[in-house]
Design a protein around this motif. Structure first.
Motif, PDB file in Angstrom:
ATOM      1  N   ARG A  97      -6.063 -22.779   2.438  1.00 14.92           N
ATOM      2  CA  ARG A  97      -5.123 -23.625   3.191  1.00 14.92           C
ATOM      3  C   ARG A  97      -5.165 -23.304   4.683  1.00 14.92           C
ATOM      4  O   ARG A  97      -5.209 -24.210   5.506  1.00 14.92           O
ATOM      5  N   TYR A  98      -5.133 -22.024   5.017  1.00 15.88           N
ATOM      6  CA  TYR A  98      -5.210 -21.639   6.427  1.00 15.88           C
ATOM      7  C   TYR A  98      -6.553 -22.073   7.024  1.00 15.88           C
ATOM      8  O   TYR A  98      -6.610 -22.610   8.123  1.00 15.88           O
ATOM      9  N   ALA A  99      -7.625 -21.824   6.281  1.00 14.19           N
ATOM     10  CA  ALA A  99      -8.963 -22.171   6.773  1.00 14.19           C
ATOM     11  C   ALA A  99      -9.105 -23.675   6.942  1.00 14.19           C
ATOM     12  O   ALA A  99      -9.670 -24.142   7.949  1.00 14.19           O
ATOM     13  N   LEU A 100      -8.587 -24.440   6.003  1.00 14.72           N
ATOM     14  CA  LEU A 100      -8.686 -25.893   6.083  1.00 14.72           C
ATOM     15  C   LEU A 100      -7.881 -26.431   7.263  1.00 14.72           C
ATOM     16  O   LEU A 100      -8.343 -27.331   7.980  1.00 14.72           O
ATOM     17  N   ALA A 101      -6.696 -25.890   7.474  1.00 11.54           N
ATOM     18  CA  ALA A 101      -5.883 -26.328   8.619  1.00 11.54           C
ATOM     19  C   ALA A 101      -6.613 -26.048   9.932  1.00 11.54           C
ATOM     20  O   ALA A 101      -6.683 -26.915  10.816  1.00 11.54           O
ATOM     21  N   LEU A 102      -7.182 -24.858  10.058  1.00 13.86           N
ATOM     22  CA  LEU A 102      -7.930 -24.510  11.270  1.00 13.86           C
ATOM     23  C   LEU A 102      -9.180 -25.371  11.391  1.00 13.86           C
ATOM     24  O   LEU A 102      -9.524 -25.832  12.487  1.00 13.86           O
ATOM     25  N   PHE A 103      -9.848 -25.627  10.283  1.00 17.19           N
ATOM     26  CA  PHE A 103     -11.050 -26.462  10.284  1.00 17.19           C
ATOM     27  C   PHE A 103     -10.733 -27.870  10.785  1.00 17.19           C
ATOM     28  O   PHE A 103     -11.460 -28.426  11.615  1.00 17.19           O
ATOM     29  N   GLU A 104      -9.651 -28.450  10.283  1.00 19.91           N
ATOM     30  CA  GLU A 104      -9.288 -29.803  10.700  1.00 19.91           C
ATOM     31  C   GLU A 104      -8.952 -29.867  12.183  1.00 19.91           C
ATOM     32  O   GLU A 104      -9.336 -30.814  12.874  1.00 19.91           O
ATOM     33  N   LEU A 105      -8.249 -28.860  12.693  1.00 20.08           N
ATOM     34  CA  LEU A 105      -7.961 -28.804  14.130  1.00 20.08           C
ATOM     35  C   LEU A 105      -9.248 -28.661  14.944  1.00 20.08           C
ATOM     36  O   LEU A 105      -9.430 -29.340  15.957  1.00 20.08           O
ATOM     37  N   ALA A 106     -10.116 -27.773  14.495  1.00 27.05           N
ATOM     38  CA  ALA A 106     -11.371 -27.538  15.216  1.00 27.05           C
ATOM     39  C   ALA A 106     -12.234 -28.788  15.229  1.00 27.05           C
ATOM     40  O   ALA A 106     -12.836 -29.134  16.252  1.00 27.05           O
ATOM     41  N   LYS A 107     -12.290 -29.463  14.108  1.00 22.35           N
ATOM     42  CA  LYS A 107     -13.093 -30.679  14.010  1.00 22.35           C
ATOM     43  C   LYS A 107     -12.511 -31.777  14.895  1.00 22.35           C
ATOM     44  O   LYS A 107     -13.235 -32.475  15.607  1.00 22.35           O
ATOM     45  N   GLU A 108     -11.204 -31.922  14.858  1.00 21.80           N
ATOM     46  CA  GLU A 108     -10.523 -32.948  15.656  1.00 21.80           C
ATOM     47  C   GLU A 108     -10.755 -32.742  17.155  1.00 21.80           C
ATOM     48  O   GLU A 108     -10.895 -33.701  17.908  1.00 21.80           O
ATOM     49  N   HIS A 109     -10.819 -31.484  17.577  1.00 24.16           N
ATOM     50  CA  HIS A 109     -10.991 -31.170  19.003  1.00 24.16           C
ATOM     51  C   HIS A 109     -12.431 -30.780  19.351  1.00 24.16           C
ATOM     52  O   HIS A 109     -12.677 -30.186  20.405  1.00 24.16           O
ATOM     53  N   GLN A 110     -13.391 -31.068  18.459  1.00 27.33           N
ATOM     54  CA  GLN A 110     -14.817 -30.771  18.657  1.00 27.33           C
ATOM     55  C   GLN A 110     -15.060 -29.310  19.055  1.00 27.33           C
ATOM     56  O   GLN A 110     -15.802 -29.012  19.997  1.00 27.33           O
ATOM     57  N   GLN A 111     -14.426 -28.387  18.324  1.00 27.65           N
ATOM     58  CA  GLN A 111     -14.585 -26.962  18.617  1.00 27.65           C
ATOM     59  C   GLN A 111     -15.093 -26.182  17.404  1.00 27.65           C
ATOM     60  O   GLN A 111     -14.891 -24.981  17.306  1.00 27.65           O
ATOM     61  N   LEU A 112     -15.778 -26.848  16.492  1.00 28.90           N
ATOM     62  CA  LEU A 112     -16.249 -26.172  15.278  1.00 28.90           C
ATOM     63  C   LEU A 112     -17.154 -24.987  15.597  1.00 28.90           C
ATOM     64  O   LEU A 112     -16.971 -23.897  15.059  1.00 28.90           O
ATOM     65  N   ASP A 113     -18.153 -25.207  16.459  1.00 23.52           N
ATOM     66  CA  ASP A 113     -19.093 -24.118  16.781  1.00 23.52           C
ATOM     67  C   ASP A 113     -18.378 -22.947  17.438  1.00 23.52           C
ATOM     68  O   ASP A 113     -18.604 -21.790  17.080  1.00 23.52           O
ATOM     69  N   GLN A 114     -17.536 -23.250  18.411  1.00 23.51           N
ATOM     70  CA  GLN A 114     -16.835 -22.200  19.149  1.00 23.51           C
ATOM     71  C   GLN A 114     -15.952 -21.375  18.217  1.00 23.51           C
ATOM     72  O   GLN A 114     -15.997 -20.143  18.215  1.00 23.51           O
TER      73      GLN A 114
END
Length: 178
Positions: free
Chosen positions: A9-26
Motif C-alpha cells: 500500500r505504501y509502495a503503491l501510493a508512492l508509485f502513483e505519486l511518482a508516476k503522476e509527477h514523472q519522477q519514477l527514475d528519481q
C-alpha cells in the motif's frame, strides 16, 4: 492486515505519486540508496526504534539524513517512522522498485558465471531469458562463481536456469545413481 499488504500500500501510493509527477527514475534511485543505508546501518535502525528518542527527534533525524531526496520520498519515510513502521522501510523500497519494474516490463536476474560477462553477453542473455519469463528485459547482476566449471546459472525470481557444467555433471550423477 499482513505486513506484505501494508508494504504494498505504501509502495503503491508512492508509485502513483511518482508516476503522476514523472519522477519514477528519481524516486527509484533514491529508494535504492535508502534501502542500502538501512540494510547496512543497524545502529540507525536501533535509533529509530528507541523509546528514549521522541517522535519529533526521530523526524528531525530523518529530515537531516534524507535532506537531498524528493518530497514524496521524504514524506513516505517520515510517515513510516511516525507510525512506528520503520522496520518496513526496506520492504517498501523493494515493493516500489518491483512496481516500477512491472510497469516497465523488467525482471531482476542474477547470472552466475565463471568469469565476468561482457556487455554483449549480458545483452544477449537479457534478450533470450526476458522472453522466457514474460518480460521485455532483465536487470542483470553478474556473480562470479568458480565452482561452476563452465556455462551459466541464471536465477530470475523463483526460477533457475542451470546450463553450467557443474549442473550437468550433477544431473548426470543423479541419473546414473537411480
Amino acid at each position: 492486515m499482513s505486513y506484505e499488504a501494508i508494504e504494498k500500500r505504501y509502495a503503491l501510493a508512492l508509485f502513483e505519486l511518482a508516476k503522476e509527477h514523472q519522477q519514477l527514475d528519481q524516486i527509484e534511485n533514491e529508494l535504492r540508496v535508502i534501502k542500502s543505508v538501512f540494510e547496512k546501518n543497524d545502529e540507525f535502525q536501533k535509533l529509530l526504534k528507541s523509546p528514549k528518542i521522541s517522535r519529533d527527534q526521530k523526524q528531525i533525524m530523518i529530515n537531516e539524513v534524507l535532506a537531498n531526496v524528493s518530497t514524496f520520498t521524504l514524506n513516505t519515510i517520515s510517515l513510516l517512522v511516525d507510525r512506528h513502521r520503520d522496520e518496513l522501510i526496506v520492504s517498501v523500497c523493494d515493493a516500489f522498485i518491483e512496481q516500477v519494474h512491472n510497469e516497465r516490463g523488467i525482471a531482476d536476474a542474477t547470472v552466475f558465471s565463471v568469469r565476468p560477462l561482457t556487455a554483449e553477453e549480458t545483452e544477449s542473455i537479457s534478450n533470450v531469458f526476458a522472453k522466457k519469463v514474460g518480460k521485455q528485459s532483465l536487470n542483470i547482476v553478474n556473480v562470479i562463481d568458480r565452482d561452476l566449471l563452465g556455462g551459466l546459472k541464471i536465477k530470475i525470481k523463483n526460477s533457475i536456469f542451470d546450463s553450467s557444467l557443474r549442473g550437468k555433471l550433477d544431473r548426470l550423477e543423479r541419473t546414473l545413481i537411480s
